[in-house]
Design an enzyme around this catalytic site. Structure first.
Site, mmCIF file in Angstrom:
data_model
loop_
_atom_site.group_PDB
_atom_site.id
_atom_site.type_symbol
_atom_site.label_atom_id
_atom_site.label_comp_id
_atom_site.label_asym_id
_atom_site.label_seq_id
_atom_site.Cartn_x
_atom_site.Cartn_y
_atom_site.Cartn_z
ATOM 1 N N CYS A 3 -4.676 2.451 -3.812
ATOM 2 C CA CYS A 3 -3.428 2.912 -3.183
ATOM 3 C C CYS A 3 -2.304 1.910 -3.392
ATOM 4 C CB CYS A 3 -3.634 3.187 -1.693
ATOM 5 S SG CYS A 3 -4.705 4.599 -1.353
ATOM 6 N N LYS B 145 -10.687 -0.906 10.064
ATOM 7 C CA LYS B 145 -10.854 -2.145 9.291
ATOM 8 C C LYS B 145 -11.218 -3.316 10.196
ATOM 9 C CE LYS B 145 -7.360 -0.600 5.945
ATOM 10 N NZ LYS B 145 -8.244 -0.076 4.902
ATOM 11 N N GLN C 11 -4.692 -5.307 6.769
ATOM 12 C CA GLN C 11 -5.627 -6.345 6.336
ATOM 13 C C GLN C 11 -5.472 -7.608 7.184
ATOM 14 O OE1 GLN C 11 -7.903 -5.688 3.985
ATOM 15 N NE2 GLN C 11 -7.020 -3.694 3.468
ATOM 16 N N HIS D 228 0.856 -1.174 0.000
ATOM 17 C CA HIS D 228 0.000 0.000 0.000
ATOM 18 C C HIS D 228 0.898 1.232 0.000
ATOM 19 C CE1 HIS D 228 -2.826 2.995 1.658
ATOM 20 N NE2 HIS D 228 -3.810 2.173 1.350
ATOM 21 N N ASP E 109 2.875 -4.674 8.018
ATOM 22 C CA ASP E 109 1.678 -3.847 7.900
ATOM 23 C C ASP E 109 0.478 -4.786 7.971
ATOM 24 O OD1 ASP E 109 -0.459 -2.250 7.229
ATOM 25 O OD2 ASP E 109 0.303 -1.668 5.257
#
Length: 415
Positions: A373, A235, A212, A131, A209
C-alpha cells in the site's frame, strides 16, 4: 549470532508463550511470523477478554436502561480511558474510537477537518513515504474541495527531507501536515517534535499516522504537541475493525460530524438535528464493542511489559537485522535511516517478490510481498515490488538469523 542480544530484562521466550499461534508448525517447520507490520498476532489475554465479553457481559452500549447494558457501556468507555493513558492525552474526550482502524480515523479527519475547517486554496502536506490510507483521502479532498495537495520528498537514505518540508511550509498556505510516524516500508521514524515545531510556526495543524509507530515507541501526544494522532488496534496486538483518533479537544470541537446516525446526536427533528459533543459526535451507530474490550486488554498487556522494554528489545533486533541483511549479496534493502524501526523491505536479484515469499513460506517464514500500500514510494526507489519482514515484540534474534539464511538460500535457488 554476532553477539547482540536482547536486554536481559525482556524475556522473549516467556512473552512468546502468551501467543498461542506461535507454537504452530508449517510443513514441518517452526512458524516464523515476520508480518506483524500488516497485522500482529494476539496474546491470550486479548483472546480471553473478547471471549469473556461475548459469553458474560455483552449488550449494546449507551442506550440500554438495564444492568447488562450499563456494564457493557462501562467496559467500552474504559477503553477510551486506557487509550488516553497509553498516549498521555490530556482528556479522555480527545479519544475517538473508529470502525476500521487508522484508515477510518484518517478519513474522518479528511472529511470533517478537511471539508469543515480547511478552506479551499489551503494545502495539505504529506510525504512520499505515506501508506495509501494517508494519501488517497487527501487526493479525494483535493478533487472535491479544492484543497491543494503537497508532497514532501524522501531522501535516498529513506529519511524525510526536512529542508523540502520547510520549503513547502514557507508560504503559510498549508493547513495540515499529515505524516507517517514510522514508514511501513522503510522503517523510518520521523522527528515528531521537530515537524510539529516547523508546522505550527507556519500556522499548520499536524497529524501523525501512528499505525506502525504506536506499536514500537512510547507515545506522549502532549510532549509531541501534535493536533491529531491515529493508530490501529490490530497492529498493537489487538483485534481488527477498530482504530483510534486522538484529536486536541479544541480542534475536535470545531469539526462537524463525519457520519450521521444514532449515538452522535443530542436531539433529532424532521428538519434538523443537534449533534453531541466530541467524542460521540464522531461515533455514529453501534460501535465495535467487543473489539474495544480487546484493545483495552492489548494496551494492558504491552503496558505490563513496558513500552520502553519493548522498544529496547526491538532496537536490538533492528541492529542485528541491519548487520545480517546488508551483508547478503544480491539483496537490496530500501532505506537506511538513522532512526528506524523493525520493518525491512528488500528485493533480491533475479527474483520477483512474490516468488521469494512463496519460497520463504516453504521454510515456515511469513513475510509480505508486493508494494505494501505504498506504490508511490516503490516508484520513488525504482522497484516494482519488495519482500517485507516486520517484527513484533515476540520476534527473536534467532528468527532474524533464520530469515537471513533463508534469503541466502533463495538467492542460490533463483541464480
Amino acid at each position: 549470532m554476532d553477539g547482540s542480544v536482547a536486554p536481559a530484562a525482556f524475556d522473549v521466550a516467556r512473552v512468546r508463550e502468551d501467543f498461542p499461534i506461535l507454537g504452530q508448525t508449517r510443513r514441518g517447520k517452526k512458524l516464523v511470523f515476520l508480518d506483524s507490520g500488516a497485522s500482529a498476532q494476539k496474546p491470550r489475554a486479548v483472546i480471553e477478554a473478547m471471549k469473556g465479553m461475548m459469553e458474560a457481559a455483552y449488550a449494546n452500549v449507551h442506550r440500554g436502561a438495564y444492568h447488562l447494558s450499563e456494564q457493557a457501556t462501562e467496559a467500552y468507555e474504559a477503553t477510551r480511558i486506557s487509550v488516553a493513558r497509553f498516549i498521555n492525552a490530556a482528556d479522555e474526550r480527545e479519544i475517538v474510537l473508529t470502525g476500521t482502524g487508522s484508515t477510518q480515523a484518517i478519513n474522518l479527519v479528511a472529511h470533517s477537518f478537511g471539508r469543515g475547517v480547511l478552506k479551499p486554496g489551503q494545502a495539505v502536506l504529506v510525504s512520499e513515504m505515506e501508506h495509501h490510507a494517508n494519501l488517497v483521502p487527501w487526493q479525494m479532498l483535493r478533487d472535491d474541495h479544492g484543497t491543494e495537495l503537497r508532497i514532501c520528498r524522501v531522501t535516498d537514505e529513506g529519511e524525510l527531507d526536512l529542508d523540502d518540508l520547510e520549503a513547502k511550509l514557507a508560504d503559510g498556505k498549508v493547513g495540515l501536515v499529515s505524516i507517517a510516524h514510522m514508514s511501513n516500508v522503510l522503517g523510518t521514524v520521523v522527528p515528531l517534535r521537530r515537524i510539529v515545531e516547523m508546522a505550527h510556526a507556519k500556522g499548520a495543524k499536524v497529524m501523525f499516522d501512528g499505525s506502525q509507530g504506536a506499536v514500537h515507541r512510547k507515545i506522549d501526544v502532549q510532549a509531541i504537541g501534535c493536533d491529531f494522532y491515529v493508530f490501529t488496534a490490530h497492529k498493537l496486538y489487538g483485534p481488527t475493525g477498530l482504530g483510534v483518533l486522538y484529536g486536541r479537544l479544541e480542534v475536535l470541537e470545531q469539526m462537524p460530524p463525519f457520519m450521521g446516525g444514532g449515538d452522535m446526536i443530542t436531539e433529532v427533528g424532521l428538519e434538523r438535528s443537534l449533534f453531541a459533543p466530541p467524542p460521540l459526535r464522531f461515533e455514529a451507530g453501534t460501535p465495535p464493542i467487543i473489539e474495544a474490550i480487546g484493545l483495552t486488554a492489548a494496551i494492558d498487556y504491552v503496558e505490563a511489559i513496558g513500552m520502553e522494554r519493548i522498544e529496547a528489545h526491538e532496537q536490538s533486533l533492528v541492529q542485528h537485522a541491519m548487520r545480517r541483511l546488508t551483508e547478503l549479496e544480491g539483496v537490496t534493502l530500501l532505506g537506511r535511516a538513522k532512526d528506524r524501526g523493525g520493518v525491512f523491505a528488500l528485493s533480491l536479484d533475479n527474483a520477483h517478490a512474490h516468488d521469494m515469499a512463496t519460497l520463504l513460506d516453504r521454510a515456515g517464514i511469513c513475510v509480505r510481498a508486493g508494494r505494501h500500500c505504498a506504490e508511490p514510494l516503490h516508484r520513488r526507489f525504482g522497484v516494482e515490488s519488495t519482500v517485507r519482514a516486520s517484527f513484533g515484540l515476540y520476534t527473536t534474534h534467532e528468527e532474524v538469523d533464520y530469515f537471513a539464511d533463508a534469503l541466502a538460500k533463495a538467492r542460490e535457488f533463483f541464480a
